[in-house]
Design a protein around this motif. Structure first.
Motif, PDB file in Angstrom:
ATOM      1  N   VAL A   1      21.596 -45.566  15.615  1.00 55.46           N
ATOM      2  CA  VAL A   1      23.221 -44.575  14.485  1.00 55.46           C
ATOM      3  C   VAL A   1      24.762 -45.344  14.858  1.00 55.46           C
ATOM      4  O   VAL A   1      24.808 -44.025  14.235  1.00 55.46           O
ATOM      5  CB  VAL A   1      23.029 -43.583  16.019  1.00 55.46           C
ATOM      6  CG1 VAL A   1      22.287 -42.542  16.858  1.00 55.46           C
ATOM      7  CG2 VAL A   1      24.049 -44.099  17.232  1.00 55.46           C
TER       8      VAL A   1
ATOM      9  N   HIS B   1      30.865 -37.562   8.988  1.00 56.75           N
ATOM     10  CA  HIS B   1      29.763 -37.930   8.186  1.00 56.75           C
ATOM     11  C   HIS B   1      30.279 -37.246   6.254  1.00 56.75           C
ATOM     12  O   HIS B   1      29.590 -37.608   4.990  1.00 56.75           O
ATOM     13  CB  HIS B   1      28.247 -37.180   8.553  1.00 56.75           C
ATOM     14  CG  HIS B   1      28.425 -36.148   8.116  1.00 56.75           C
ATOM     15  ND1 HIS B   1      28.567 -35.078   9.174  1.00 56.75           N
ATOM     16  CD2 HIS B   1      27.676 -35.310   6.932  1.00 56.75           C
ATOM     17  CE1 HIS B   1      28.159 -33.581   8.343  1.00 56.75           C
ATOM     18  NE2 HIS B   1      27.468 -33.795   7.467  1.00 56.75           N
TER      19      HIS B   1
ATOM     20  N   GLY C   1      25.100 -36.289  14.071  1.00 57.31           N
ATOM     21  CA  GLY C   1      23.855 -35.499  14.467  1.00 57.31           C
ATOM     22  C   GLY C   1      23.795 -34.362  14.567  1.00 57.31           C
ATOM     23  O   GLY C   1      24.351 -33.275  14.279  1.00 57.31           O
ATOM     24  N   SER C   2      22.423 -34.116  14.755  1.00 54.97           N
ATOM     25  CA  SER C   2      22.048 -32.336  14.662  1.00 54.97           C
ATOM     26  C   SER C   2      22.681 -31.622  16.194  1.00 54.97           C
ATOM     27  O   SER C   2      22.980 -31.926  16.660  1.00 54.97           O
ATOM     28  CB  SER C   2      20.189 -32.203  15.018  1.00 54.97           C
ATOM     29  OG  SER C   2      20.317 -33.035  17.062  1.00 54.97           O
TER      30      SER C   2
ATOM     31  N   SER D   1      24.507 -36.961  19.239  1.00 58.97           N
ATOM     32  CA  SER D   1      23.188 -36.259  20.216  1.00 58.97           C
ATOM     33  C   SER D   1      21.978 -36.546  19.883  1.00 58.97           C
ATOM     34  O   SER D   1      21.840 -36.138  21.116  1.00 58.97           O
ATOM     35  CB  SER D   1      23.708 -34.655  19.033  1.00 58.97           C
ATOM     36  OG  SER D   1      22.724 -34.185  17.753  1.00 58.97           O
ATOM     37  N   ASN D   2      21.614 -37.021  18.638  1.00 55.72           N
ATOM     38  CA  ASN D   2      20.048 -37.402  19.297  1.00 55.72           C
ATOM     39  C   ASN D   2      20.327 -38.851  20.394  1.00 55.72           C
ATOM     40  O   ASN D   2      19.398 -38.963  21.598  1.00 55.72           O
ATOM     41  CB  ASN D   2      20.037 -38.125  17.437  1.00 55.72           C
ATOM     42  CG  ASN D   2      20.157 -37.117  16.854  1.00 55.72           C
ATOM     43  OD1 ASN D   2      20.793 -36.571  16.199  1.00 55.72           O
ATOM     44  ND2 ASN D   2      19.161 -35.931  16.548  1.00 55.72           N
TER      45      ASN D   2
ATOM     46  N   MET E   1      30.015 -31.589  17.316  1.00 55.32           N
ATOM     47  CA  MET E   1      28.800 -31.079  17.314  1.00 55.32           C
ATOM     48  C   MET E   1      29.299 -29.984  16.533  1.00 55.32           C
ATOM     49  O   MET E   1      28.030 -29.970  16.621  1.00 55.32           O
ATOM     50  CB  MET E   1      27.986 -31.508  18.891  1.00 55.32           C
ATOM     51  CG  MET E   1      28.365 -33.104  18.708  1.00 55.32           C
ATOM     52  SD  MET E   1      27.020 -33.492  20.337  1.00 55.32           S
ATOM     53  CE  MET E   1      27.502 -34.138  21.393  1.00 55.32           C
TER      54      MET E   1
ATOM     55  N   ALA F   1      17.240 -41.260  20.254  1.00 54.25           N
ATOM     56  CA  ALA F   1      17.743 -42.586  20.053  1.00 54.25           C
ATOM     57  C   ALA F   1      18.254 -43.524  20.252  1.00 54.25           C
ATOM     58  O   ALA F   1      18.803 -43.329  21.217  1.00 54.25           O
ATOM     59  CB  ALA F   1      18.464 -42.255  18.001  1.00 54.25           C
TER      60      ALA F   1
ATOM     61  N   ASN G   1      24.866 -35.705   8.149  1.00 54.50           N
ATOM     62  CA  ASN G   1      24.651 -36.130   8.624  1.00 54.50           C
ATOM     63  C   ASN G   1      23.571 -37.115   9.879  1.00 54.50           C
ATOM     64  O   ASN G   1      23.810 -37.800  10.766  1.00 54.50           O
ATOM     65  CB  ASN G   1      25.277 -35.203   9.654  1.00 54.50           C
ATOM     66  CG  ASN G   1      25.693 -34.497  11.747  1.00 54.50           C
ATOM     67  OD1 ASN G   1      26.285 -35.344  11.608  1.00 54.50           O
ATOM     68  ND2 ASN G   1      25.434 -33.310  11.197  1.00 54.50           N
ATOM     69  N   GLY G   2      21.931 -36.107   9.722  1.00 51.80           N
ATOM     70  CA  GLY G   2      21.048 -36.988  10.215  1.00 51.80           C
ATOM     71  C   GLY G   2      21.229 -37.539  11.862  1.00 51.80           C
ATOM     72  O   GLY G   2      21.872 -36.766  11.973  1.00 51.80           O
ATOM     73  N   VAL G   3      20.506 -38.710  12.265  1.00 52.35           N
ATOM     74  CA  VAL G   3      20.582 -38.975  13.202  1.00 52.35           C
ATOM     75  C   VAL G   3      21.711 -39.759  14.125  1.00 52.35           C
ATOM     76  O   VAL G   3      22.390 -40.281  12.980  1.00 52.35           O
ATOM     77  CB  VAL G   3      19.307 -39.535  13.258  1.00 52.35           C
ATOM     78  CG1 VAL G   3      19.560 -41.098  14.649  1.00 52.35           C
ATOM     79  CG2 VAL G   3      17.954 -39.491  13.224  1.00 52.35           C
ATOM     80  N   GLY G   4      22.345 -38.955  15.158  1.00 52.21           N
ATOM     81  CA  GLY G   4      23.911 -39.479  15.569  1.00 52.21           C
ATOM     82  C   GLY G   4      23.944 -39.010  16.771  1.00 52.21           C
ATOM     83  O   GLY G   4      23.011 -39.163  17.771  1.00 52.21           O
TER      84      GLY G   4
END
Length: 147
Positions: free
Chosen positions: A38, A14, A53-54, A26-27, A8, A33, A21-24
């Motif tokens: 994801v 990605h 993710g972020s 970490s989300n 992360m 999420a 990367n978007g939502v993943g």
């Protein structure tokens, strides 16, 4: 097969497999999420991935959570093989934490660049937590100059 980008701090999966990367991961681990939302399908048949993710402020804490362990178990029921990409062992606790959740660890080193002492320290760190080291992958090898 599923690839999980658990790096992360410097996510790359990605970029290799498709979309942003978007939502993943970490989300999902931070409760923002659902797990199945994801998971993304790559352009390669039967290959799925979860982007990092972020970037969270506390990746090691998220990876060491009970939710991460539960996630790995749930994914294992759906996928025959799960590969988790992690940050370098030395310098971060993330990979050592992850090694306690997975069946085995593959060390990846850069040919001609990774110092032998760094590899030895990584091995020692993994053995201290009883990680099962499956092997070593040497990448970026110049086949004309040897390893």
């Amino acid at each position: 097969m599923l690839i999980v980008d658990a790096d992360m701090r410097k996510p790359r999966i990605h970029k290799v497999l498709g979309n942003g990367n978007g939502v993943g991961l970490s989300n999902f681990l931070s409760g923002n999420a659902k797990l199945w939302s994801v998971i993304r399908r790559s352009e390669i048949q039967n290959l799925y991935y979860i982007p990092a993710g972020s970037s969270p402020p506390n990746p090691a804490e998220l990876l060491g959570s009970a939710l991460f362990k539960d996630m790995v178990q749930a994914l294992a029921e759906r996928f025959d093989h799960i590969l988790i990409d992690a940050p370098p062992i030395l310098g971060f606790a993330d990979s050592v934490i992850l090694s306690s959740v997975v069946d085995g660890v593959m060390l990846v080193v850069t040919g001609g660049k990774t110092p032998r002492i760094a590899l030895q320290r990584a091995k020692e760190a993994l053995l201290q937590v009883n990680a099962k080291i499956l092997g070593v992958v040497i990448n970026r090898v110049n086949i004309h100059h040897g390893i």
